[in-house]
Design a protein around this motif. Structure first.
Motif, PDB file in Angstrom:
ATOM      1  N   ALA A  11       0.754  -1.230   0.032  1.00 43.04           N
ATOM      2  CA  ALA A  11       0.054  -0.016  -0.119  1.00 43.04           C
ATOM      3  C   ALA A  11       1.037   1.323  -0.020  1.00 43.04           C
ATOM      4  CB  ALA A  11      -0.908   0.222   1.048  1.00 43.04           C
ATOM      5  N   TYR A  12       2.213   1.170   0.664  1.00 38.45           N
ATOM      6  CA  TYR A  12       2.982   2.251   0.564  1.00 38.45           C
ATOM      7  C   TYR A  12       3.202   3.096  -0.963  1.00 38.45           C
ATOM      8  CZ  TYR A  12       6.941  -0.007  -1.443  1.00 38.45           C
ATOM      9  OH  TYR A  12       7.690  -0.809  -2.211  1.00 38.45           O
ATOM     10  N   ARG A  13       3.098   2.148  -1.971  1.00 36.93           N
ATOM     11  CA  ARG A  13       3.272   2.561  -2.949  1.00 36.93           C
ATOM     12  C   ARG A  13       2.231   3.599  -3.651  1.00 36.93           C
ATOM     13  NH1 ARG A  13       7.085  -0.285  -5.804  1.00 36.93           N
ATOM     14  NH2 ARG A  13       7.740  -2.390  -5.040  1.00 36.93           N
ATOM     15  N   LEU A  14       0.993   3.522  -3.149  1.00 35.48           N
ATOM     16  CA  LEU A  14      -0.192   4.506  -3.386  1.00 35.48           C
ATOM     17  C   LEU A  14       0.307   6.122  -2.756  1.00 35.48           C
ATOM     18  CD1 LEU A  14      -3.017   2.038  -2.871  1.00 35.48           C
ATOM     19  CD2 LEU A  14      -2.140   2.867  -5.035  1.00 35.48           C
ATOM     20  N   VAL A  15       1.216   5.916  -1.555  1.00 39.15           N
ATOM     21  CA  VAL A  15       1.467   7.008  -0.858  1.00 39.15           C
ATOM     22  C   VAL A  15       2.688   7.702  -1.446  1.00 39.15           C
ATOM     23  CG1 VAL A  15       1.738   8.170   1.362  1.00 39.15           C
ATOM     24  CG2 VAL A  15       0.241   6.227   1.069  1.00 39.15           C
ATOM     25  N   PHE A  16       3.661   7.052  -1.561  1.00 37.28           N
ATOM     26  CA  PHE A  16       5.224   7.281  -1.923  1.00 37.28           C
ATOM     27  C   PHE A  16       5.337   7.308  -3.116  1.00 37.28           C
ATOM     28  CE2 PHE A  16       5.553   5.762   2.665  1.00 37.28           C
ATOM     29  CZ  PHE A  16       5.415   7.263   3.229  1.00 37.28           C
ATOM     30  N   GLU A  17       4.665   6.236  -3.971  1.00 34.15           N
ATOM     31  CA  GLU A  17       5.599   6.086  -5.451  1.00 34.15           C
ATOM     32  C   GLU A  17       4.123   6.249  -6.358  1.00 34.15           C
ATOM     33  OE1 GLU A  17       7.143   2.292  -5.534  1.00 34.15           O
ATOM     34  OE2 GLU A  17       8.737   2.875  -3.717  1.00 34.15           O
ATOM     35  N   SER A  18       3.274   7.083  -6.251  1.00 32.73           N
ATOM     36  CA  SER A  18       2.128   7.252  -7.038  1.00 32.73           C
ATOM     37  C   SER A  18       2.505   7.956  -8.375  1.00 32.73           C
ATOM     38  CB  SER A  18       1.115   8.289  -6.437  1.00 32.73           C
ATOM     39  OG  SER A  18      -0.141   8.449  -7.487  1.00 32.73           O
ATOM     40  N   ASP A  19       1.765   7.334  -9.553  1.00 36.05           N
ATOM     41  CA  ASP A  19       2.120   7.833 -10.747  1.00 36.05           C
ATOM     42  C   ASP A  19       1.180   8.861 -11.234  1.00 36.05           C
ATOM     43  OD1 ASP A  19      -0.032   6.205 -10.945  1.00 36.05           O
ATOM     44  OD2 ASP A  19       0.670   5.319 -12.943  1.00 36.05           O
ATOM     45  N   LEU A  20       0.476   9.481 -10.013  1.00 41.38           N
ATOM     46  CA  LEU A  20      -0.591  10.268 -10.246  1.00 41.38           C
ATOM     47  C   LEU A  20      -0.140  11.795  -9.544  1.00 41.38           C
ATOM     48  CD1 LEU A  20      -3.250  10.165 -12.283  1.00 41.38           C
ATOM     49  CD2 LEU A  20      -4.596   9.832  -9.897  1.00 41.38           C
ATOM     50  N   ARG A  21       0.950  11.811  -9.312  1.00 40.77           N
ATOM     51  CA  ARG A  21       1.411  13.242  -8.468  1.00 40.77           C
ATOM     52  C   ARG A  21       1.157  14.560  -9.154  1.00 40.77           C
ATOM     53  NH1 ARG A  21       5.204  12.698  -4.244  1.00 40.77           N
ATOM     54  NH2 ARG A  21       5.053  10.895  -3.240  1.00 40.77           N
ATOM     55  N   ASN A  22       0.736  14.395 -10.317  1.00 43.56           N
ATOM     56  CA  ASN A  22       0.207  15.750 -11.025  1.00 43.56           C
ATOM     57  C   ASN A  22      -0.964  16.039 -10.742  1.00 43.56           C
ATOM     58  OD1 ASN A  22       2.916  16.484 -12.076  1.00 43.56           O
ATOM     59  ND2 ASN A  22       2.677  15.153 -13.703  1.00 43.56           N
ATOM     60  N   GLU A  23      -1.800  15.049 -10.437  1.00 45.68           N
ATOM     61  CA  GLU A  23      -3.229  15.443 -10.232  1.00 45.68           C
ATOM     62  C   GLU A  23      -3.269  16.021  -8.900  1.00 45.68           C
ATOM     63  OE1 GLU A  23      -7.215  15.689  -9.639  1.00 45.68           O
ATOM     64  OE2 GLU A  23      -6.346  14.622 -11.787  1.00 45.68           O
ATOM     65  N   GLY A  24      -4.146  17.350  -8.883  1.00 44.47           N
ATOM     66  CA  GLY A  24      -4.258  18.114  -7.801  1.00 44.47           C
ATOM     67  C   GLY A  24      -4.742  17.397  -6.517  1.00 44.47           C
ATOM     68  N   ALA A  25      -5.779  16.711  -6.670  1.00 38.83           N
ATOM     69  CA  ALA A  25      -6.277  15.910  -5.481  1.00 38.83           C
ATOM     70  C   ALA A  25      -5.378  14.944  -4.711  1.00 38.83           C
ATOM     71  CB  ALA A  25      -7.635  15.310  -5.937  1.00 38.83           C
ATOM     72  N   VAL A  26      -4.594  14.330  -5.405  1.00 39.94           N
ATOM     73  CA  VAL A  26      -3.650  13.547  -5.114  1.00 39.94           C
ATOM     74  C   VAL A  26      -2.343  14.020  -4.559  1.00 39.94           C
ATOM     75  CG1 VAL A  26      -1.967  11.532  -5.798  1.00 39.94           C
ATOM     76  CG2 VAL A  26      -4.261  11.631  -7.019  1.00 39.94           C
ATOM     77  N   ARG A  27      -1.927  15.016  -5.295  1.00 39.05           N
ATOM     78  CA  ARG A  27      -0.612  15.989  -4.499  1.00 39.05           C
ATOM     79  C   ARG A  27      -1.090  16.427  -3.200  1.00 39.05           C
ATOM     80  NH1 ARG A  27      -0.202  18.620  -8.704  1.00 39.05           N
ATOM     81  NH2 ARG A  27      -1.173  20.583  -8.253  1.00 39.05           N
ATOM     82  N   GLU A  28      -2.282  16.960  -3.116  1.00 42.35           N
ATOM     83  CA  GLU A  28      -2.855  17.546  -1.947  1.00 42.35           C
ATOM     84  C   GLU A  28      -2.816  16.596  -0.705  1.00 42.35           C
ATOM     85  OE1 GLU A  28      -5.374  18.228   1.147  1.00 42.35           O
ATOM     86  OE2 GLU A  28      -5.967  16.995  -0.189  1.00 42.35           O
ATOM     87  N   ARG A  29      -3.294  15.364  -0.931  1.00 45.19           N
ATOM     88  CA  ARG A  29      -3.223  14.202  -0.098  1.00 45.19           C
ATOM     89  C   ARG A  29      -1.686  13.704   0.523  1.00 45.19           C
ATOM     90  NH1 ARG A  29      -8.172  14.416  -2.253  1.00 45.19           N
ATOM     91  NH2 ARG A  29     -10.059  13.423  -1.305  1.00 45.19           N
TER      92      ARG A  29
END
Length: 214
Positions: free
Chosen positions: A120-138
């Motif tokens: 699950a850590y990959r969703l927090v630390f290695e997301s390929d969606l960092r450019n999405e504002g809602a993901v970056r904010e979280r």
């Protein structure tokens, strides 16, 4: 005269070719577990709702009843695991008043999170969606909240101004995260307990240079 026996319909959903109906909370949990497997294996962009529905063993309409779109599903997962990490770090800080033990507990929190089931850590630390504002904010929020939990203790115990305490706290949680991910990438070549002990000793030698105020 014998009376013909009436054949009763089976009450077993599987026998009737239907999937058993789950309570909404249980179905949501099932869908999130399936989505996590798909997102971790394929990344957000390559994952499809069809894949997630198939992994969960449900139809796409059932999936869409719970999550209107792929991003909603991803954000629900991210929220769940981000909250879990923040809780681990806060619990580590609250577990004792011995700061040496606190540093060890903070390192342990990150290593346990990274070593958790399902990657699950990959969703927090290695997301390929960092450019999405809602993901970056979280992701920014979870980093800030973990840092703040450590900074609260540093401020209270040393009397340092908040900006200095936050810089030291970010150094601690950053070391914990990066070293834990590196440890995992090396296939746990060192036992986790030994790795945590080394990182805790390294960080304690640094942070203990800021003495506790009377």
């Amino acid at each position: 005269m014998s009376v013909p026996m009436t054949r009763q319909a089976s009450t077993d959903p599987a026998a009737n070719g239907r999937t058993a109906r789950l309570p909404r909370s249980a179905r949501r949990k099932q869908l999130l577990a399936a989505a996590q497997e798909v997102f971790v294996a394929q990344g957000y962009h390559a994952a499809a709702m069809d894949d997630i529905a198939e992994r969960a063993g449900v139809s796409k309409p059932v999936l869409y009843q719970h999550f209107p779109g792929k991003l909603d599903l991803y954000l629900a997962l991210l929220d769940t695991h981000a909250e879990a990490l923040v809780t681990k770090v806060r619990d580590a800080m609250a577990s004792t008043t011995d700061n040496k033990v606190r540093v060890h507990a903070a390192m342990q929190a990150y290593y346990d999170f990274v070593d958790g089931e399902g990657e699950a850590y990959r969703l927090v630390f290695e997301s390929d969606l960092r450019n999405e504002g809602a993901v970056r904010e979280r992701v920014d929020r979870v980093n800030h909240e973990c840092m703040a939990a450590v900074a609260d203790t540093i401020t209270a115990d040393t009397g340092l101004e908040r900006t200095s305490a936050e810089l030291l706290a970010m150094g601690l949680v950053g070391a914990a995260e990066v070293s834990a991910r590196y440890w995992l990438s090396k296939e746990r070549a060192i036992p986790k307990s030994a790795a945590v002990e080394m990182l805790a000793a390294l960080n304690w030698r640094g942070i203990s240079g800021f003495p506790r105020q009377p």
